[in-house]
Enzyme design. Sequence first.
Site, PDB file in Angstrom:
ATOM      1  N   HIS A   1       0.836  -1.206   0.000  1.00 25.62           N
ATOM      2  CA  HIS A   1       0.000   0.000   0.000  1.00 25.62           C
ATOM      3  C   HIS A   1       0.867   1.250   0.000  1.00 25.62           C
ATOM      4  O   HIS A   1       1.992   1.250   0.528  1.00 25.62           O
ATOM      5  CB  HIS A   1      -0.950   0.015   1.205  1.00 25.62           C
ATOM      6  CG  HIS A   1      -0.265   0.105   2.550  1.00 25.62           C
ATOM      7  ND1 HIS A   1      -0.002   1.301   3.181  1.00 25.62           N
ATOM      8  CD2 HIS A   1       0.193  -0.856   3.391  1.00 25.62           C
ATOM      9  CE1 HIS A   1       0.582   1.071   4.345  1.00 25.62           C
ATOM     10  NE2 HIS A   1       0.720  -0.229   4.496  1.00 25.62           N
TER      11      HIS A   1
ATOM     12  N   ASP B   1      -0.785   4.330   0.818  1.00 22.31           N
ATOM     13  CA  ASP B   1      -1.379   5.298   1.733  1.00 22.31           C
ATOM     14  C   ASP B   1      -0.643   5.249   3.071  1.00 22.31           C
ATOM     15  O   ASP B   1      -0.062   4.229   3.457  1.00 22.31           O
ATOM     16  CB  ASP B   1      -2.878   5.058   1.906  1.00 22.31           C
ATOM     17  CG  ASP B   1      -3.209   3.705   2.520  1.00 22.31           C
ATOM     18  OD1 ASP B   1      -2.532   2.710   2.174  1.00 22.31           O
ATOM     19  OD2 ASP B   1      -4.141   3.633   3.336  1.00 22.31           O
TER      20      ASP B   1
ATOM     21  N   ASP C   1       6.485   2.142   6.683  1.00 18.86           N
ATOM     22  CA  ASP C   1       5.163   1.539   6.457  1.00 18.86           C
ATOM     23  C   ASP C   1       4.410   2.279   5.373  1.00 18.86           C
ATOM     24  O   ASP C   1       3.659   3.193   5.657  1.00 18.86           O
ATOM     25  CB  ASP C   1       4.384   1.538   7.772  1.00 18.86           C
ATOM     26  CG  ASP C   1       3.084   0.772   7.713  1.00 18.86           C
ATOM     27  OD1 ASP C   1       2.899  -0.022   6.773  1.00 18.86           O
ATOM     28  OD2 ASP C   1       2.256   0.963   8.614  1.00 18.86           O
TER      29      ASP C   1
ATOM     30  N   GLU D   1      -5.072   0.757   2.886  1.00 17.88           N
ATOM     31  CA  GLU D   1      -4.711  -0.187   3.944  1.00 17.88           C
ATOM     32  C   GLU D   1      -4.779   0.469   5.309  1.00 17.88           C
ATOM     33  O   GLU D   1      -5.180  -0.160   6.287  1.00 17.88           O
ATOM     34  CB  GLU D   1      -3.307  -0.743   3.686  1.00 17.88           C
ATOM     35  CG  GLU D   1      -2.992  -2.028   4.444  1.00 17.88           C
ATOM     36  CD  GLU D   1      -2.483  -1.802   5.854  1.00 17.88           C
ATOM     37  OE1 GLU D   1      -2.482  -2.761   6.645  1.00 17.88           O
ATOM     38  OE2 GLU D   1      -2.080  -0.666   6.181  1.00 17.88           O
ATOM     39  N   GLU D   2      -4.389   1.733   5.386  1.00 13.62           N
ATOM     40  CA  GLU D   2      -4.414   2.446   6.662  1.00 13.62           C
ATOM     41  C   GLU D   2      -5.802   2.991   6.997  1.00 13.62           C
ATOM     42  O   GLU D   2      -6.020   3.481   8.099  1.00 13.62           O
ATOM     43  CB  GLU D   2      -3.410   3.603   6.639  1.00 13.62           C
ATOM     44  CG  GLU D   2      -1.968   3.203   6.376  1.00 13.62           C
ATOM     45  CD  GLU D   2      -1.343   2.430   7.522  1.00 13.62           C
ATOM     46  OE1 GLU D   2      -2.044   2.110   8.490  1.00 13.62           O
ATOM     47  OE2 GLU D   2      -0.137   2.129   7.425  1.00 13.62           O
TER      48      GLU D   2
ATOM     49  N   GLU E   1       4.773  -5.769   3.910  1.00  6.77           N
ATOM     50  CA  GLU E   1       4.694  -5.005   5.162  1.00  6.77           C
ATOM     51  C   GLU E   1       5.980  -5.166   5.973  1.00  6.77           C
ATOM     52  O   GLU E   1       6.649  -6.204   5.897  1.00  6.77           O
ATOM     53  CB  GLU E   1       3.517  -5.501   6.008  1.00  6.77           C
ATOM     54  CG  GLU E   1       2.146  -5.122   5.492  1.00  6.77           C
ATOM     55  CD  GLU E   1       1.760  -3.700   5.867  1.00  6.77           C
ATOM     56  OE1 GLU E   1       2.556  -2.995   6.510  1.00  6.77           O
ATOM     57  OE2 GLU E   1       0.638  -3.289   5.498  1.00  6.77           O
TER      58      GLU E   1
ATOM     59  N   HIS F   1       4.517   4.655  11.860  1.00  5.53           N
ATOM     60  CA  HIS F   1       3.453   5.488  12.456  1.00  5.53           C
ATOM     61  C   HIS F   1       3.995   6.483  13.487  1.00  5.53           C
ATOM     62  O   HIS F   1       3.212   7.213  14.097  1.00  5.53           O
ATOM     63  CB  HIS F   1       2.365   4.632  13.118  1.00  5.53           C
ATOM     64  CG  HIS F   1       1.567   3.810  12.151  1.00  5.53           C
ATOM     65  ND1 HIS F   1       0.302   3.332  12.442  1.00  5.53           N
ATOM     66  CD2 HIS F   1       1.834   3.372  10.907  1.00  5.53           C
ATOM     67  CE1 HIS F   1      -0.162   2.637  11.415  1.00  5.53           C
ATOM     68  NE2 HIS F   1       0.771   2.653  10.463  1.00  5.53           N
TER      69      HIS F   1
END
Length: 392
Positions: A81, A83, A114, A147-148, A176, A365
């Site tokens: 992903h 995003d 990520d 995904e997020e 991931e 994150h």
Amino acid sequence: MTDAALPAALPLDPRDPVALTAALIRCPSVTPEEGGALVLLEAVLTAAGFACTRVDRNGVPNLFARWGARGHARSFGFNGHTDVVPVGNPADWSCDPFGAEIRDGRIWGRGAADMKSGVAAFVAAALDFVRDTPPDGAVILTITGDEEGPSRDGTLALLDWMATNDEAMSHCLVGEPTCPSEMGEMMKIGRRGSMTGYFTARGVQGHSAYPHRAKNPVSAMARLMDRLASHELDQGTDHFDASTLAVTTIDTGNPANNVIPASCKATVNIRFNDRHSGANLSDWLAAEAARVQAETGVAISVDCSISGESFVTPPGLLSDLVAAAVQAETNRVPELSTSGGTSDARFIKTHCPVVEFGLVGKTMHQVDEHVEVAHIHQLKGIYARILREYFA
């Protein structure tokens, strides 16, 4: 693919995974915004001979790319992903969150860990592979922008589109970040299930000096939450640790110290292994709520939201292939794990065997998210080796 096939105006060599990571970080693709990330990847992959299709659904951007014939008996897929989560307060960062600054041997920015680096590594590996060793089969890339976020219109939309367009992956690797501290130390062969229970207790408001004239929803909720949190769901299984339940909030919104409120809300989150299903756990939560309701006279309802069921890809051909490539490139034998939260592998597992391997995820994150530049090159090497061995 030849160098001449690349767009003349392309500002980078997409076979350089660090340059591609930097270009993707500079795309402000905070979910659900596309931010230019998938536009860039579509241009790069189309120029390299991949058949690309945007599979957007309900405003969510997704990209499907295939090199090779449709419906081939052997097709290796990568999933990822572009995003990212919000940056928080930019003033807390030591750098521009979307600047992709490289310093101290690391690349910094939102999505560095990520997982824009993972996407860049498997795109760069795929570009090299189909140019240097055109496979007897298909290489498929499925990249989502959801995904997020809610994850309803991302990888699920790609899989739905594939089912109606005769597209399929034989095996899939999700890029991931999987390594806790050291590159190569862990890969995922499954994930725990995840669900949330939302409870509402409705009693009778009254004066705290006369509790017998009221029905206290707070006391009933506290009793229920204690029972749920004290209950041992299991002691683990062959591939999973013990399931867990956490009480995450109990709320009344009551500003008065002398009033028994009329209602109370609470939330629990359960991470469960393959001894359970979301449906069975939902039934258990409802039964426990009914039990406390019968004991206290306080009406208690529960609404359950299941994010994903537990799954495991048993050790075998796919995990052996990935583990051998990781060991060859890092000199580490990765642990086969099912730890952590959820990922889009939970959707792919119904389509084909799936495992996950990616970078060290310590800073994902977080403020000042970053990864080591050397690890991105190493990851491309691992993915390239997997492709070579799979189609050998």
